[in-house]
Motif scaffolding. Structure first.
Motif, mmCIF file in Angstrom:
data_model
loop_
_atom_site.group_PDB
_atom_site.id
_atom_site.type_symbol
_atom_site.label_atom_id
_atom_site.label_comp_id
_atom_site.label_asym_id
_atom_site.label_seq_id
_atom_site.Cartn_x
_atom_site.Cartn_y
_atom_site.Cartn_z
ATOM 1 N N GLU A 1 -8.593 7.456 -4.879
ATOM 2 C CA GLU A 1 -8.933 6.608 -6.017
ATOM 3 C C GLU A 1 -10.202 7.125 -6.685
ATOM 4 O O GLU A 1 -11.181 7.452 -5.996
ATOM 5 C CB GLU A 1 -9.150 5.162 -5.564
ATOM 6 C CG GLU A 1 -9.561 4.221 -6.679
ATOM 7 C CD GLU A 1 -9.902 2.834 -6.179
ATOM 8 O OE1 GLU A 1 -10.032 1.919 -7.002
ATOM 9 O OE2 GLU A 1 -10.056 2.663 -4.945
ATOM 10 N N LYS B 1 -12.109 8.782 -3.620
ATOM 11 C CA LYS B 1 -12.168 8.078 -2.344
ATOM 12 C C LYS B 1 -10.754 7.907 -1.795
ATOM 13 O O LYS B 1 -9.862 7.451 -2.494
ATOM 14 C CB LYS B 1 -12.827 6.709 -2.521
ATOM 15 C CG LYS B 1 -14.317 6.775 -2.838
ATOM 16 C CD LYS B 1 -15.121 7.246 -1.633
ATOM 17 C CE LYS B 1 -16.616 7.150 -1.879
ATOM 18 N NZ LYS B 1 -17.396 7.549 -0.674
ATOM 19 N N ARG C 1 -7.568 6.480 -0.030
ATOM 20 C CA ARG C 1 -6.982 5.162 0.156
ATOM 21 C C ARG C 1 -5.705 5.314 0.974
ATOM 22 O O ARG C 1 -4.777 6.017 0.579
ATOM 23 C CB ARG C 1 -6.671 4.508 -1.194
ATOM 24 C CG ARG C 1 -7.907 4.223 -2.032
ATOM 25 C CD ARG C 1 -8.779 3.142 -1.409
ATOM 26 N NE ARG C 1 -9.983 2.866 -2.192
ATOM 27 C CZ ARG C 1 -11.190 3.305 -1.883
ATOM 28 N NH1 ARG C 1 -11.351 4.068 -0.800
ATOM 29 N NH2 ARG C 1 -12.236 3.000 -2.622
ATOM 30 N N PRO D 1 0.812 -1.222 0.000
ATOM 31 C CA PRO D 1 0.000 0.000 0.000
ATOM 32 C C PRO D 1 0.841 1.266 0.000
ATOM 33 O O PRO D 1 0.518 2.235 -0.671
ATOM 34 C CB PRO D 1 -0.826 -0.132 1.297
ATOM 35 C CG PRO D 1 -0.853 -1.593 1.594
ATOM 36 C CD PRO D 1 0.473 -2.115 1.113
ATOM 37 N N GLN E 1 -6.627 2.287 6.740
ATOM 38 C CA GLN E 1 -7.984 1.767 6.578
ATOM 39 C C GLN E 1 -8.073 0.262 6.774
ATOM 40 O O GLN E 1 -9.167 -0.283 6.884
ATOM 41 C CB GLN E 1 -8.515 2.157 5.194
ATOM 42 C CG GLN E 1 -8.743 3.657 5.038
ATOM 43 C CD GLN E 1 -9.060 4.071 3.617
ATOM 44 O OE1 GLN E 1 -8.536 3.519 2.660
ATOM 45 N NE2 GLN E 1 -9.926 5.065 3.465
#
Length: 403
Positions: free
Chosen positions: A41, A49, A51, A6, A55
């Motif tokens: 994103e 949204k 990211r 990520p 999360q």
């Protein structure tokens, strides 16, 4: 190792996008950016949204109380704006046309190069008016539920009406603001792009508020060296910085009880017993907001993220360095409160009696919270035609339409 992917994706997104800005700047055409800011994103329905590796964590999921550990979930974020609304908000944020006389923009007091603050003890409004309080940072406001030092606003839209219509700050009125924007043809076109379903030809206040809120909600700072350490890359911090982190989270210093990770604020108000600058009357803070005498001189706990960029510190700009701020806390509970004044000091404030080494290590750690990798680009020009100087804290009028 599961946290590496990520982080890598976020870095790749940052390098490939780097807040390029709209094609209006690059090609002299009036079209808003159709790409989300880094860290977001784009969904199939044209929404951005957020990211982030945070999360995937369950600890303190959402808004549960408690001191956050390294792998602690974030509160609910405000996202879902379109790329066009975010980009329009960027133009509005930097455009002095929003002020009464075309000399002040949102970026005047919230300068990206100064941590979205302004580097002043207290801010300055129209007609060089000295304001009562310092400008807080806007980084990560998408997670906040209370705004202003005294927590008197509960949304970004409510917050922005304060400086916009204050006679001392930006000094405009609702009528003047709409007139100014509607007389700029470029803005009319940009608002239609950002709000394709709008029924009225003229720009509306709710659209202005939404666009600015969209931009401010895109100001995400969650990729500091501390964050990389929290996600599993332990080489991100050196020995002294890790020592500072341990002191920060200890029951001796108790920093994390108010400056709670991962936002490094618990979003509450607290009375810390800070004296006002010499000659200044007592600022009652949240006492007025909540009509509660126990909150006299209570102010919102500020985030420590990017604090290296936002000096001077506190609501009144009392301290010029992080070290000075730490020294205030270690000198003991209520040591600045006058004998004839009663303040209900927060129970977390006590007498840690930190050593010089411990304070130095805290400073080392706090500096690891600096992250401006997603800092947006200042527009080279704004639709109103008002020139933006190199310093965002000083705006001047070169050409402006009569409004």
């Amino acid at each position: 190792m599961k946290f590496v992917l990520p982080i890598t994706l976020v870095i790749i997104s940052m390098l490939s996008w780097q807040w390029k800005g709209s094609s209006a700047e690059q090609n002299q055409t009036l079209s808003l950016c159709a790409t989300c800011p880094p860290g977001f994103e784009l969904t199939d329905d044209n929404q951005c949204k957020l990211r982030t590796p945070y999360q995937q964590y369950e600890s303190r999921k959402g808004d549960d109380a408690g001191v956050g550990g390294l792998k602690t979930a974030l509160p609910k974020v405000r996202d879902g704006f379109t790329p066009q609304q975010i980009d329009l908000g960027r133009y509005l944020f930097f455009d002095p046309v929003l002020s009464k006389d075309g000399t002040i923009s949102c970026a005047t007091c919230h300068n990206p190069d100064k941590g979205f603050s302004d580097g002043l003890k207290t801010s300055v409004g129209v007609n060089h008016t000295s304001l009562k309080r310092a400008a807080p940072t806007l980084w990560n406001v998408a997670f906040y539920k209370k705004f202003f030092w005294d927590a008197r606003a509960t949304s970004l839209e409510e917050q922005m009406t304060g400086p916009l219509y204050s006679h001392e700050e930006m000094g405009t009125t609702r009528e003047q603001l709409l007139k100014a924007l509607n007389q700029v043809e470029s803005y009319q076109d940009l608002f239609r792009q950002a709000f394709p379903n709008k029924k009225e030809n003229e720009i509306e206040l709710t659209e202005v508020y939404t666009a600015i809120a969209a931009f401010e909600s895109s100001l995400i700072s969650l990729n500091s060296r501390y964050d990389q350490y929290a996600h599993g890359y332990h080489e991100a911090l050196n020995k002294q910085e890790i020592e500072g982190l341990n002191i920060f989270r200890s029951f001796v210093a108790r920093c994390a009880e108010c400056h709670t990770p991962p936002l490094f604020t618990n979003q509450q108000v607290a009375v810390i017993g800070l004296a006002e600058p010499e000659g200044k009357p007592r600022d009652v803070g949240a006492e007025k907001t909540f009509n509660d005498t126990t909150l006299r001189a209570a102010f919102k706990v500020p985030t420590l993220r990017n604090i290296e960029r936002t000096a001077p510190y506190t609501h009144s700009g009392r301290f010029n360095t992080v070290r000075e701020m730490i020294e205030f806390y270690t000198k003991g509970r209520g040591h600045e409160v006058k004998s004839n004044e009663h303040l209900r000091i927060h129970w977390h404030i006590w007498e840690p009696n930190l050593t010089n080494n411990e304070m130095d290590r805290l400073v080392d750690f706090i500096k690891t919270l600096t992250d401006e990798s997603f800092k947006p680009r200042t527009p080279k020009q704004v639709p109103s035609g008002i020139a933006i100087k190199e310093s965002s804290t000083n705006k001047s009028l070169s050409s402006i339409q009569n409004y």
